[in-house]
Motif scaffolding. Structure first.
Motif, PDB file in Angstrom:
ATOM      1  N   ASN A  53      -7.416  -0.348   7.167  1.00 30.31           N
ATOM      2  CA  ASN A  53      -8.251  -0.259   5.968  1.00 30.31           C
ATOM      3  C   ASN A  53      -7.878  -1.371   5.002  1.00 30.31           C
ATOM      4  O   ASN A  53      -8.662  -1.759   4.142  1.00 30.31           O
ATOM      5  CB  ASN A  53      -8.079   1.089   5.267  1.00 30.31           C
ATOM      6  CG  ASN A  53      -8.840   2.185   5.962  1.00 30.31           C
ATOM      7  OD1 ASN A  53      -9.846   1.943   6.599  1.00 30.31           O
ATOM      8  ND2 ASN A  53      -8.346   3.408   5.843  1.00 30.31           N
ATOM      9  N   THR A 111       0.821  -1.210   0.000  1.00 27.10           N
ATOM     10  CA  THR A 111       0.000   0.000   0.000  1.00 27.10           C
ATOM     11  C   THR A 111       0.862   1.269   0.000  1.00 27.10           C
ATOM     12  O   THR A 111       2.012   1.231  -0.416  1.00 27.10           O
ATOM     13  CB  THR A 111      -0.925  -0.049   1.225  1.00 27.10           C
ATOM     14  OG1 THR A 111      -0.094  -0.359   2.365  1.00 27.10           O
ATOM     15  CG2 THR A 111      -1.983  -1.136   1.106  1.00 27.10           C
ATOM     16  N   GLN A 112       0.309   2.382   0.464  1.00 31.20           N
ATOM     17  CA  GLN A 112       0.963   3.689   0.283  1.00 31.20           C
ATOM     18  C   GLN A 112       1.977   4.062   1.368  1.00 31.20           C
ATOM     19  O   GLN A 112       2.997   4.664   1.102  1.00 31.20           O
ATOM     20  CB  GLN A 112      -0.110   4.780   0.230  1.00 31.20           C
ATOM     21  CG  GLN A 112      -1.184   4.535  -0.798  1.00 31.20           C
ATOM     22  CD  GLN A 112      -0.631   4.552  -2.194  1.00 31.20           C
ATOM     23  OE1 GLN A 112       0.065   5.487  -2.574  1.00 31.20           O
ATOM     24  NE2 GLN A 112      -0.885   3.510  -2.949  1.00 31.20           N
ATOM     25  N   CYS A 137      -5.905  -1.742   2.323  1.00 37.37           N
ATOM     26  CA  CYS A 137      -5.985  -1.537   0.876  1.00 37.37           C
ATOM     27  C   CYS A 137      -5.137  -2.603   0.187  1.00 37.37           C
ATOM     28  O   CYS A 137      -3.996  -2.359  -0.150  1.00 37.37           O
ATOM     29  CB  CYS A 137      -5.458  -0.175   0.476  1.00 37.37           C
ATOM     30  SG  CYS A 137      -6.208   1.192   1.324  1.00 37.37           S
ATOM     31  N   CYS A 158      -0.602  -0.655   5.564  1.00 42.46           N
ATOM     32  CA  CYS A 158      -0.059   0.253   6.570  1.00 42.46           C
ATOM     33  C   CYS A 158      -1.107   0.687   7.575  1.00 42.46           C
ATOM     34  O   CYS A 158      -0.800   1.384   8.530  1.00 42.46           O
ATOM     35  CB  CYS A 158       0.620   1.432   5.900  1.00 42.46           C
ATOM     36  SG  CYS A 158      -0.109   1.914   4.330  1.00 42.46           S
ATOM     37  N   CYS A 159      -2.379   0.310   7.386  1.00 45.30           N
ATOM     38  CA  CYS A 159      -3.373   0.485   8.444  1.00 45.30           C
ATOM     39  C   CYS A 159      -4.478  -0.523   8.181  1.00 45.30           C
ATOM     40  O   CYS A 159      -4.488  -1.172   7.144  1.00 45.30           O
ATOM     41  CB  CYS A 159      -3.939   1.906   8.506  1.00 45.30           C
ATOM     42  SG  CYS A 159      -5.348   2.202   7.436  1.00 45.30           S
ATOM     43  N   SER A 174      -3.275   8.031   6.843  1.00 49.62           N
ATOM     44  CA  SER A 174      -3.732   7.249   7.997  1.00 49.62           C
ATOM     45  C   SER A 174      -2.804   6.085   8.340  1.00 49.62           C
ATOM     46  O   SER A 174      -3.131   5.238   9.152  1.00 49.62           O
ATOM     47  CB  SER A 174      -5.175   6.770   7.788  1.00 49.62           C
ATOM     48  OG  SER A 174      -5.272   5.996   6.639  1.00 49.62           O
ATOM     49  N   SER A 175      -1.612   6.067   7.753  1.00 52.57           N
ATOM     50  CA  SER A 175      -0.728   4.917   7.929  1.00 52.57           C
ATOM     51  C   SER A 175      -0.112   4.857   9.328  1.00 52.57           C
ATOM     52  O   SER A 175       0.295   5.872   9.882  1.00 52.57           O
ATOM     53  CB  SER A 175       0.393   4.962   6.895  1.00 52.57           C
ATOM     54  OG  SER A 175       0.997   6.224   6.898  1.00 52.57           O
ATOM     55  N   CYS A 181       0.026   8.239   2.235  1.00 44.71           N
ATOM     56  CA  CYS A 181      -1.270   8.175   2.918  1.00 44.71           C
ATOM     57  C   CYS A 181      -1.228   8.835   4.292  1.00 44.71           C
ATOM     58  O   CYS A 181      -0.229   8.768   4.986  1.00 44.71           O
ATOM     59  CB  CYS A 181      -1.742   6.739   3.070  1.00 44.71           C
ATOM     60  SG  CYS A 181      -3.458   6.669   3.636  1.00 44.71           S
TER      61      CYS A 181
HETATM   62  S1  SF4 Z   1      -3.782   0.663   4.199  1.00 50.77           S
HETATM   63 FE1  SF4 Z   1      -4.442   2.453   5.380  1.00 50.77          FE
HETATM   64  S2  SF4 Z   1      -2.618   3.720   5.578  1.00 50.77           S
HETATM   65 FE2  SF4 Z   1      -2.267   2.247   3.941  1.00 50.77          FE
HETATM   66  S3  SF4 Z   1      -2.871   3.251   2.054  1.00 50.77           S
HETATM   67 FE3  SF4 Z   1      -4.657   2.145   2.772  1.00 50.77          FE
HETATM   68  S4  SF4 Z   1      -5.761   3.620   4.024  1.00 50.77           S
HETATM   69 FE4  SF4 Z   1      -3.726   4.418   3.772  1.00 50.77          FE
END
Ligand code: SF4
Ligand code: HEM
Ligand code: HEM
Ligand code: SF4
Ligand code: SF4
Ligand code: SF4
Lengths: 359, 394
Positions: free
Chosen positions: A174, A128-129, A176, A171-172, A136-137, A134
């Motif tokens: 969510n 992910t980002q 993704c 990284c959180c 919210s990581s 991002c």
């Molecule tokens: S997993 Fe969470 S922190 Fe990572 S890109 Fe998705 S929303 Fe952002």
């Protein structure tokens, strides 16, 4: 006066047929079987007798246009300008001349893009980002991926595991990507409730949406200094960060308490057993950039114990189901804690309700 | 010029240029423009402080579309002015992620003129991700993209960019044309993709067989997974070759079959196809000898999502079998009914999977006009809290 150029919208992506190599166009839907010639090299044989060779190489997913142009040059040199990317973000070159395979492989390796990722290998890490993009990581994605794959690169270029092993990073929560359904998953988590910015909250957030965003009902309306705001019942908060996703006045980043959890045993394919969710192996490891040694060691350990113990074709989740979770914790040396026991809705479904116990 | 002086010192990130795996730090450095230097600088700061430095959200976009661009602003713009704005554009990828070198160069040229030169190939939903540009570059980028035949992908409460496995283009197991279906769906729902009309996001993914190489069962609200209805195609001579080459057919194939519907007497492999659940294991192990049947189609599953809010879900069976030729029409008909119900009853930010959990699958089936089918469940309910319908009690 010239009329303004017409605005083009709703055209969708270009049609894929424009990008298919002639050998694929000729044999579309007529493939008969495939063989794996070497790690990273597949040969698909058509009913017509045509043979297509695919060479798969690693990519860091985050690519500069310089590297994309380099891949384009390689495609021109070896495969008449055709290439593709995979669902795990590897790059694949599509050749009809087997004589060029070794040269292409050598050139890719020399340029730092290992060839592999096929069959019983560890392919690329879906990720992910992170701190690259991002808000919210709870951790970085690219840095962990680089650190873990540096340690496991031999499993990318060889195919010597009992089965495919898919690793994912988010990284959180969510998530993704593919974290909830991978053999091993690395997930950024928080461990402290949000810090509410009462001064800006009413201006930037919709309170009902904010309250509805909380999985555990920890958020309640509250008036602070005469202004509408919210409070968080801290005992009910498990730091998921969803309130922050919907409301910028609820940040919860915290360098000391943010970190990593490790999950195991998920899969998406239906082969042998049904698709499975990943389950918690390690509740918390610290964020330790740039190399995240604790995370790398934990993943390498699980890969090693699995590859020694699993039978042929057994994915990580199938192996654990056969030996049982207590044995998994014993063999990996991972400490079992109160945090492993589910306490979200319907949690009872994960409790042991039999006397089938291995001592 | 004075690039060298301006360059941030990045000792932590420099560590990540070592080792055998291709380095994203090298990628950022290669791009060698001021934006990327500031990105590296900010990332180094994140590595030092162990926290992100992006502000929350940011509503930006292109005229006429409600999605496709993720706005992003640095929270330390005074230190790193070149990433003060650092928006992402999602560009809809061609089905199966096939490209020509020329198409890739066109994309690179556009992005060199208007953005940071950094990309993700690809986002996990499938899009080409153009990583980092300023608000006033969005319209010019969009104009050049559409002139080159590319459109934006989805973001927000809309149909997200559909994606698919490589399917019939390069896989003998594809039970329908995944790339065509993916492209047809994307074109059919351009409006729903570009102008968010729903309570929340909605994703389509198309896999050609139950190996599910795009992970559709885990990552799509609507998962289309290829399957077949008749017998596994079997080539006895090729089975014998596998045995001769040392494959232990009894142990590695028959005993791994989830329904134990195969028998091997040392010479002949027999499959009781009536019992086969089409898991793909035997076919995966002996690709030269076994292939999916000839009566092909797909299973349609619904509702998968990540944990937020009510817990993660895998998609569950909605229609056990749709013949390949009827897939597009059946899907269109089905999703129009699903969307109508979701629009009316879905709460703000409630995924379809959560809506089904909340109202119950049986009510959901009623609402979209499908009959219950035992293939939809792994087991009947084990509690007696049954809601009888009025007419049956009368
Ligand atoms: S997993 Fe969470 S922190 Fe990572 S890109 Fe998705 S929303 Fe952002
Ligand atoms: C003809 C044979 C197959 C073809 C052409 C094929 C094709 C692919 C491709 C191109 C990818 C992306 C791979 C990468 O990026 O490294 C992929 C991923 C995947 N494949 Fe296959 N595959 C085949 C067989 C299988 C088998 C036998 C299984 C399961 C036993 C399987 C399960 C998966 C899964 C789970 C993924 C990962 C999806 C994800 O998490 O993104 N595939 N496949
Ligand atoms: C807050 C900022 C967020 C950022 C920057 C972000 C970023 C991304 C990106 C870049 C992708 C890939 C997109 C593509 O390929 O087109 C993605 C996919 C995804 N996002 Fe997010 N996301 C955010 C919030 C969320 C939230 C709030 C959720 C869930 C509640 C979420 C769940 C997902 C999931 C499940 C996917 C993957 C779907 C798939 O596998 O196809 N994301 N995200
Ligand atoms: S972090 Fe999650 S659990 Fe805690 S208050 Fe926010 S939404 Fe609720
Ligand atoms: S999902 Fe099935 S048809 Fe599609 S690429 Fe994977 S193995 Fe082939
Ligand atoms: S596809 Fe699976 S269930 Fe069917 S015969 Fe083969 S191994 Fe058994």
């Amino acid at each position: 006066m010239t009329a303004p150029a017409k605005r083009i919208t709703d055209i969708g992506p270009p049609h894929y047929e424009k990008f298919l190599p002639p050998i694929i166009k000729r044999n579309y839907g007529q493939w008969k079987y495939h063989e794996s010639l070497a790690p990273g090299v597949l040969c698909h044989v058509s009913e017509t007798g045509d043979k297509l060779y695919s060479v798969r190489a690693a990519s860091p997913r985050l690519l500069s246009i310089k590297t994309i142009r380099y891949f384009a040059d390689l495609a021109d040199k070896y495969c008449d300008g055709y290439l593709r990317f995979t669902s795990r973000n590897n790059v694949e070159f599509l050749l009809d001349d087997p004589g060029k395979i070794e040269l292409l492989k050598q050139e890719l390796r020399d340029a730092g893009y290992p060839v592999g990722g096929t069959n019983n290998a560890i392919s690329n890490i879906v990720h992910t980002q992170g701190w690259v993009h991002c808000h919210s990581s709870a951790t970085d994605a690219s840095g962990i991926v680089k650190s873990v794959m540096d340690a496991l690169c031999d499993h990318f270029t060889q195919q010597n595991l009992p089965a495919k092993l898919r690793i994912a990073v988010a990284c959180c929560l969510n998530m993704c990507g593919a974290v909830h359904c991978s053999d091993i998953a690395i997930l950024g988590i928080h461990r402290k409730p949000p810090k509410i910015k009462h001064d800006v909250l009413p201006k930037v957030c919709e309170v009902p949406t904010l309250i509805a965003s909380c999985p555990t009902g920890a958020i309640r309306p509250k008036t602070v200094d005469g202004k509408q705001s919210v409070e968080v019942v801290e005992e009910q908060c498990m730091y998921c960060g969803n309130c922050y996703t919907v409301c910028p006045a609820m940040p919860l980043n915290d360098p000391e308490n943010d970190g990593i959890s490790i999950w195991v045993g998920g899969k998406v394919s239906n082969a042998r057993t049904a698709p499975k969710f990943t389950k918690l192996a390690i509740p918390f490891l610290p964020n330790n950039p740039p190399r995240w040694p604790e995370v790398v060691d934990a993943v390498v350990n699980i890969v090693n114990v699995y590859s020694q113990g699993a039978k042929k074709f057994e994915r990580v989740g199938e192996w654990i189901e056969r030996i049982g979770w207590p044995r998994f914790f014993q063999l990996t040396g991972i400490e079992f804690t109160r945090y492993h026991i589910d306490d979200f809705k319907n949690a009872g479904q994960t409790y042991a309700r039999s006397t089938h116990i291995r001592f | 010029m004075d690039n060298d002086e301006k360059k941030s010192k990045t000792p932590l990130l420099d560590e990540l240029e070592k080792g055998p795996w291709p380095s994203f730090v090298t990628e950022i450095k290669k791009t060698n423009n001021e934006t990327c230097q500031d990105l590296l600088g900010q990332l180094e700061l994140s590595y030092e402080e162990r926290k992100g430095h992006w502000k929350h959200g940011g509503l930006v976009g292109v005229m006429g579309y409600g999605g496709g661009v993720i706005g992003r602003y640095s929270d330390v713009p005074e230190k790193f002015p070149k990433v003060a704005h650092f928006h992402t554009l999602r560009v809809n990828h061609p089905s199966g992620w096939f490209y020509t070198s020329q198409a890739l160069r066109t994309l690179c040229d556009i992005w060199e003129r208007h953005g940071s030169g950094l990309t993700n190939m690809h986002g996990s939903t499938g899009d080409i991700v153009f990583l980092g540009t300023k608000t006033d570059e969005l319209e010019p980028t969009f104009k050049e993209l559409t002139e080159a035949g590319f459109d934006l992908g989805g973001s927000g409460s809309c149909v997200r960019t559909p994606s698919c496995c490589v399917g019939e283009a390069r896989c003998e197991w594809a039970c329908y044309d995944t790339m065509k279906l993916c492209n047809d769906l994307t074109q059919a729902y351009q409006d729903e993709l570009h102008r968010p009309p729903f309570p929340y996001k909605f994703k389509f993914k198309c896999a050609g067989c139950p190996n599910d190489c795009v992970a559709s069962i885990a990552r799509a609200d609507l998962s289309v997974i290829g399957t077949w209805k008749d017998q596994i195609q079997q080539d006895d001579a090729a089975v014998t070759e596998y045995a001769a080459a040392g494959l232990d057919i009894q142990k590695d194939v028959c005993e791994r079959c989830p329904t134990r519907c195969m028998a091997w007497d040392g010479k002949k492999l027999t499959i009781d196809n009536g019992e086969c659940v089409r898991c793909m294991h035997c076919i995966n192990v002996m690709p030269k000898a076994l292939r999916p049947g000839k009566e092909k189609g797909a299973t349609i599953l619904i509702g998968s999502k990540a944990p937020i809010v009510q817990g993660a879900l895998l998609s569950s069976v909605l229609v056990p079998f749709v013949p390949a030729a009827e897939l597009l029409d059946t899907l269109k008909e089905l999703v129009s009914r699903v969307w109508e119900f979701w629009d009316e009853y879905g709460k703000n930010r409630e995924r379809v999977g959560e809506l089904i959990q909340r109202v119950g699958m049986a009510n959901f089936l009623d609402a979209i006009g499908l009959d219950p089918d035992p293939a939809m469940i792994s087991a009947p309910r084990d509690n007696p809290y049954i809601f009888f319908q009025k007419k049956e009690g009368e």
